[in-house]
Design a protein around this motif. Structure first.
Motif, short mmCIF file in Angstrom:
data_model
loop_
_atom_site.label_atom_id
_atom_site.label_comp_id
_atom_site.label_asym_id
_atom_site.label_seq_id
_atom_site.Cartn_x
_atom_site.Cartn_y
_atom_site.Cartn_z
N ASP A 57 -3.61 16.47 -1.73
CA ASP A 57 -4.27 15.59 -2.71
C ASP A 57 -3.63 14.21 -2.68
O ASP A 57 -2.82 13.85 -3.54
N LEU A 58 -3.99 13.43 -1.66
CA LEU A 58 -3.46 12.08 -1.53
C LEU A 58 -4.33 11.09 -2.29
O LEU A 58 -5.51 11.33 -2.54
N ALA A 59 -3.73 9.95 -2.61
CA ALA A 59 -4.45 8.82 -3.18
C ALA A 59 -3.90 7.56 -2.52
O ALA A 59 -2.79 7.55 -1.99
N ILE A 60 -4.70 6.51 -2.54
CA ILE A 60 -4.29 5.23 -1.98
C ILE A 60 -3.97 4.31 -3.16
O ILE A 60 -4.82 4.07 -4.01
N TYR A 61 -2.75 3.82 -3.18
CA TYR A 61 -2.33 2.89 -4.22
C TYR A 61 -2.19 1.52 -3.59
O TYR A 61 -1.37 1.31 -2.70
N SER A 62 -3.03 0.59 -4.03
CA SER A 62 -3.07 -0.77 -3.50
C SER A 62 -2.49 -1.71 -4.55
O SER A 62 -2.97 -1.74 -5.69
N ARG A 63 -1.47 -2.45 -4.15
CA ARG A 63 -0.82 -3.34 -5.11
C ARG A 63 -1.83 -4.35 -5.65
O ARG A 63 -2.61 -4.94 -4.90
N GLN A 64 -1.83 -4.54 -6.94
CA GLN A 64 -2.76 -5.46 -7.59
C GLN A 64 -2.47 -6.89 -7.16
O GLN A 64 -1.32 -7.28 -6.94
N GLN A 65 -3.52 -7.70 -7.04
CA GLN A 65 -3.38 -9.09 -6.59
C GLN A 65 -2.46 -9.88 -7.51
O GLN A 65 -1.67 -10.69 -7.05
N LEU A 93 -7.19 4.24 -5.38
CA LEU A 93 -8.43 4.48 -4.66
C LEU A 93 -8.42 5.92 -4.15
O LEU A 93 -7.35 6.46 -3.85
N PRO A 94 -9.58 6.51 -4.02
CA PRO A 94 -9.61 7.89 -3.50
C PRO A 94 -9.26 7.91 -2.01
O PRO A 94 -9.54 6.97 -1.28
N PHE A 95 -8.63 8.97 -1.59
CA PHE A 95 -8.35 9.20 -0.17
C PHE A 95 -9.36 10.22 0.30
O PHE A 95 -9.42 11.34 -0.21
N HIS A 96 -10.20 9.85 1.26
CA HIS A 96 -11.30 10.70 1.69
C HIS A 96 -10.96 11.55 2.92
O HIS A 96 -11.84 11.92 3.67
N GLY A 97 -9.68 11.84 3.10
CA GLY A 97 -9.28 12.69 4.21
C GLY A 97 -9.48 14.15 3.87
O GLY A 97 -9.77 14.52 2.73
N GLU A 98 -9.33 14.99 4.85
CA GLU A 98 -9.46 16.42 4.66
C GLU A 98 -8.31 16.93 3.80
O GLU A 98 -7.16 16.87 4.20
N GLN A 99 -8.64 17.42 2.61
CA GLN A 99 -7.60 17.90 1.71
C GLN A 99 -6.82 19.06 2.32
O GLN A 99 -5.64 19.22 2.08
N GLU A 100 -7.48 19.83 3.15
CA GLU A 100 -6.83 20.95 3.82
C GLU A 100 -5.64 20.48 4.66
O GLU A 100 -4.62 21.16 4.76
N ILE A 135 0.86 -1.19 0.00
CA ILE A 135 0.00 0.00 0.00
C ILE A 135 0.89 1.23 0.00
O ILE A 135 1.90 1.28 0.70
N MET A 136 0.50 2.21 -0.80
CA MET A 136 1.15 3.52 -0.74
C MET A 136 0.06 4.57 -0.63
O MET A 136 -0.83 4.62 -1.47
N ILE A 137 0.12 5.38 0.40
CA ILE A 137 -0.77 6.53 0.55
C ILE A 137 0.15 7.73 0.39
O ILE A 137 0.91 8.08 1.29
N VAL A 138 0.11 8.29 -0.81
CA VAL A 138 1.06 9.34 -1.18
C VAL A 138 0.35 10.41 -1.99
O VAL A 138 -0.80 10.23 -2.41
N ASP A 139 1.06 11.51 -2.24
CA ASP A 139 0.50 12.53 -3.12
C ASP A 139 0.11 11.88 -4.44
O ASP A 139 0.85 11.06 -4.99
N ARG A 140 -1.07 12.23 -4.93
CA ARG A 140 -1.60 11.64 -6.15
C ARG A 140 -0.58 11.77 -7.29
O ARG A 140 0.01 12.82 -7.49
N VAL A 141 -0.38 10.67 -8.02
CA VAL A 141 0.52 10.68 -9.17
C VAL A 141 -0.20 11.40 -10.30
O VAL A 141 -1.30 11.01 -10.71
N SER A 142 0.42 12.46 -10.77
CA SER A 142 -0.22 13.25 -11.83
C SER A 142 0.04 12.61 -13.19
O SER A 142 1.03 11.91 -13.40
N ARG A 143 -0.86 12.84 -14.11
CA ARG A 143 -0.77 12.24 -15.44
C ARG A 143 0.14 13.04 -16.37
O ARG A 143 0.50 12.58 -17.43
N GLU A 144 0.49 14.23 -15.97
CA GLU A 144 1.33 15.06 -16.83
C GLU A 144 2.33 15.82 -15.98
O GLU A 144 2.15 15.97 -14.78
#
Length: 163
Positions: A135-143, A124-131, A90-99
């Motif tokens: 802009d975090l996202a949850i990256y879950s390693r694929q099975q 997966l979306p991170f539903h924490g307070e963005q403030e 699992i990685m909960i990190v700043d969202r990886v941007s597409r550009e």
């Protein structure tokens, strides 16, 4: 830091529900925090809550395929370093941007990091307070990636104990 404690509780409950031989590792506080700004008082307070403060680069050296990495607005290239070392569960990190950003970031996303998360992780979306978290996202390693790691020699118990 409350996020880390909550994550530990969730993972501990998952381990108990999966009935996979409770190792006790999660309950013993295998949460490491690395930040050069921590004071001795921070270390004591965090230690009282089961978080061990370790120095740079020790935090990175603890990362393996069974690790959950949490990083909010780092002042170093966390995603670059972590993706060089392992495939954390699992990685909960700043969202990886597409550009590429026109703004100077301290943990920018390279084409290699983008490819890494695209090929190995579900986002997966991170539903924490963005403030507070940005802009975090949850990256879950694929099975399928976990299964491949198991084929390469990691034991199922080693991976499950740490996820």
């Amino acid at each position: 830091h409350a996020l880390l404690l909550t994550l530990r509780e969730i993972l501990w409950e998952k381990e108990k529900r999966a009935n996979i031989g409770l190792s006790g590792q999660l309950s013993e506080g295998l949460i490491y925090a690395q930040d050069p700004g921590y004071t001795p008082v921070d270390q004591v307070v965090l230690g009282e809550h089961g978080i061990t403060v370790i120095g740079d680069p020790e935090g990175f050296l603890e990362v393996d395929d069974g690790t959950a990495v949490v990083s909010c607005a780092p002042a170093v290239l966390v995603k670059q370093i972590v993706t060089d070392l392992a495939q954390p569960s699992i990685m909960i990190v700043d969202r990886v941007s597409r550009e590429d950003s026109k703004t100077l970031w301290l943990d920018p996303d390279s084409p290699r990091v983008r490819q890494y998360v695209d090929e190995l992780y579900d986002v997966l979306p991170f539903h924490g307070e963005q403030e507070f978290f940005g802009d975090l996202a949850i990256y879950s390693r694929q099975q399928k990636v976990t299964n491949r790691l198991l084929e390469l020699g990691a034991s199922a118990q080693d991976l499950e104990e740490k996820t």
